[in-house]
Design a protein around this motif. Structure first.
Motif, short mmCIF file in Angstrom:
data_model
loop_
_atom_site.label_atom_id
_atom_site.label_comp_id
_atom_site.label_asym_id
_atom_site.label_seq_id
_atom_site.Cartn_x
_atom_site.Cartn_y
_atom_site.Cartn_z
N TYR A 35 0.72 -0.99 0.06
CA TYR A 35 0.08 0.11 -0.14
C TYR A 35 0.81 1.34 0.06
CZ TYR A 35 -3.88 -2.80 1.54
OH TYR A 35 -5.03 -3.63 1.58
N ARG A 36 0.55 2.17 -0.94
CA ARG A 36 1.43 3.39 -1.04
C ARG A 36 0.43 4.33 -1.04
NH1 ARG A 36 6.59 3.78 -4.42
NH2 ARG A 36 7.47 3.28 -2.32
N GLY A 37 0.67 5.17 0.02
CA GLY A 37 -0.43 6.37 0.24
C GLY A 37 0.31 7.82 -0.01
N GLU A 38 -0.31 8.61 -0.83
CA GLU A 38 -0.12 10.03 -0.87
C GLU A 38 -0.93 10.85 -0.15
OE1 GLU A 38 1.04 13.07 -4.53
OE2 GLU A 38 0.21 11.00 -4.90
N ARG A 60 -6.68 15.30 0.87
CA ARG A 60 -6.68 14.10 -0.20
C ARG A 60 -6.05 13.03 0.27
NH1 ARG A 60 -5.99 16.47 -5.11
NH2 ARG A 60 -3.83 16.09 -4.89
N THR A 61 -6.23 11.88 0.08
CA THR A 61 -5.46 10.42 0.09
C THR A 61 -5.50 10.00 -1.26
OG1 THR A 61 -6.81 9.39 1.04
CG2 THR A 61 -5.51 10.63 2.60
N VAL A 62 -4.38 9.28 -1.90
CA VAL A 62 -4.45 8.45 -3.09
C VAL A 62 -3.84 7.35 -2.39
CG1 VAL A 62 -3.93 8.25 -5.24
CG2 VAL A 62 -4.82 10.36 -4.68
N TRP A 63 -4.25 6.13 -2.40
CA TRP A 63 -3.46 4.79 -2.02
C TRP A 63 -3.55 4.03 -3.30
CZ3 TRP A 63 -0.99 3.51 2.30
CH2 TRP A 63 -1.20 4.25 3.35
N ARG A 64 -2.52 3.44 -3.64
CA ARG A 64 -2.05 2.58 -4.95
C ARG A 64 -1.92 1.31 -4.12
NH1 ARG A 64 -1.74 -0.75 -8.10
NH2 ARG A 64 -0.78 -0.41 -10.35
N VAL A 65 -2.54 0.33 -4.34
CA VAL A 65 -2.18 -1.10 -3.66
C VAL A 65 -1.98 -2.11 -4.92
CG1 VAL A 65 -3.26 -2.80 -2.25
CG2 VAL A 65 -4.10 -0.39 -2.06
N LEU A 107 -7.33 3.86 -4.85
CA LEU A 107 -8.11 4.38 -3.80
C LEU A 107 -8.03 5.72 -3.76
CD1 LEU A 107 -7.25 1.55 -2.61
CD2 LEU A 107 -9.22 1.82 -1.41
N THR A 108 -9.02 6.63 -4.09
CA THR A 108 -8.89 8.35 -3.86
C THR A 108 -9.92 8.73 -3.43
OG1 THR A 108 -8.00 8.30 -6.41
CG2 THR A 108 -8.56 10.35 -5.37
N THR A 109 -9.35 9.42 -2.11
CA THR A 109 -10.65 9.96 -1.13
C THR A 109 -10.28 11.29 -1.03
OG1 THR A 109 -10.21 7.81 0.20
CG2 THR A 109 -11.33 9.47 1.40
N GLY A 110 -11.34 11.96 -0.98
CA GLY A 110 -11.43 13.66 -0.72
C GLY A 110 -11.97 13.94 0.72
N TYR A 111 -11.61 14.65 1.27
CA TYR A 111 -11.92 15.09 2.73
C TYR A 111 -12.28 16.37 2.74
CZ TYR A 111 -9.95 10.63 4.19
OH TYR A 111 -9.51 9.22 4.43
N THR A 112 -13.51 16.81 3.20
CA THR A 112 -13.99 18.40 3.50
C THR A 112 -14.59 18.38 4.81
OG1 THR A 112 -14.68 18.21 0.97
CG2 THR A 112 -15.55 20.16 2.47
N ARG A 113 -13.97 19.30 5.63
CA ARG A 113 -14.12 19.81 6.88
C ARG A 113 -15.85 19.96 7.03
NH1 ARG A 113 -11.09 20.56 10.66
NH2 ARG A 113 -9.61 21.39 9.41
N GLY A 114 -16.43 19.45 8.26
CA GLY A 114 -18.07 19.71 8.16
C GLY A 114 -18.06 21.09 8.27
#
Length: 182
Positions: free
Chosen positions: A112-115, A125-130, A139-146
């Motif tokens: 698993y390599r995460g950026e 944002r995180t981008v995990w290449r497995v 896996l690409t994840t975006g996080y937005t504060r509440g």
């Protein structure tokens, strides 16, 4: 300002509730999935944060509930943290002092390599290449504060504020398929 937003206090920056949107692509089969939910970073006794992610994961048209719990423990400086699985096993280190970090986590024969990229006070944002013999995923994840006062537990400078009374955290238990729980 450049593409990255430096974070001087990683635990203060993450504290609170984040809207979480993730795409999962199986690069071998072409299959795609999507997770939608929240990630709540609440205080741990003795220091650090408990990250509890909860939502719905849809794979090949089938929705199911999904949860993940991680522990973010203080690192050597305030811009760093040690990430552990809920059972205490180490996952990876995190250094957001430049606003960008790459981490590796070997899981059996897969890697698993995460950026990690901090975009601004309210988005990261995180981008995990497995990759490996068992998995070939992106896996690409975006996080937005509440966006409500109750969800905004950290200000734009990353200074932690106490969560609002009655803030609900999802119960731990269910694991995400292929999201770094290796």
């Amino acid at each position: 300002m450049g593409e990255f937003w430096p974070v001087t206090d990683v635990l203060g920056y993450l504290a609170g509730s984040w809207r979480t949107e993730r795409t999962v692509r199986d690069l071998a089969s072409g299959g795609e999935g999507r997770f939608s939910g929240t990630t709540a970073f609440g205080r741990l006794e003795g220091g650090g944060l408990l990250s509890q992610e909860s939502g719905v994961f849809v794979w090949q048209g089938v929705p199911r509930p999904a949860e993940r719990t991680l522990r973010f423990l203080p690192g050597g400086t305030s811009g760093t943290a040690h990430i552990h699985f809920s059972d205490g096993r180490p996952f990876h280190d995190l250094d957001l002092t430049s606003g960008h970090h790459v981490a590796d986590h070997p899981c059996a024969a897969d890697l698993y390599r995460g950026e990690f990229t901090v975009l601004d006070a309210n988005h990261w944002r995180t981008v995990w290449r497995v990759g490996g013999p068992a998995k070939d995923l992106l896996l690409t994840t975006g996080y937005t504060r509440g966006t409500t006062g109750a969800d905004d537990a950290a200000g734009p400078t990353g200074e932690a504020r106490h969560p609002a009374p009655g803030t609900r955290h999802p119960a731990p238990g269910t694991r995400h398929p292929d999201t770094g729980n290796g």
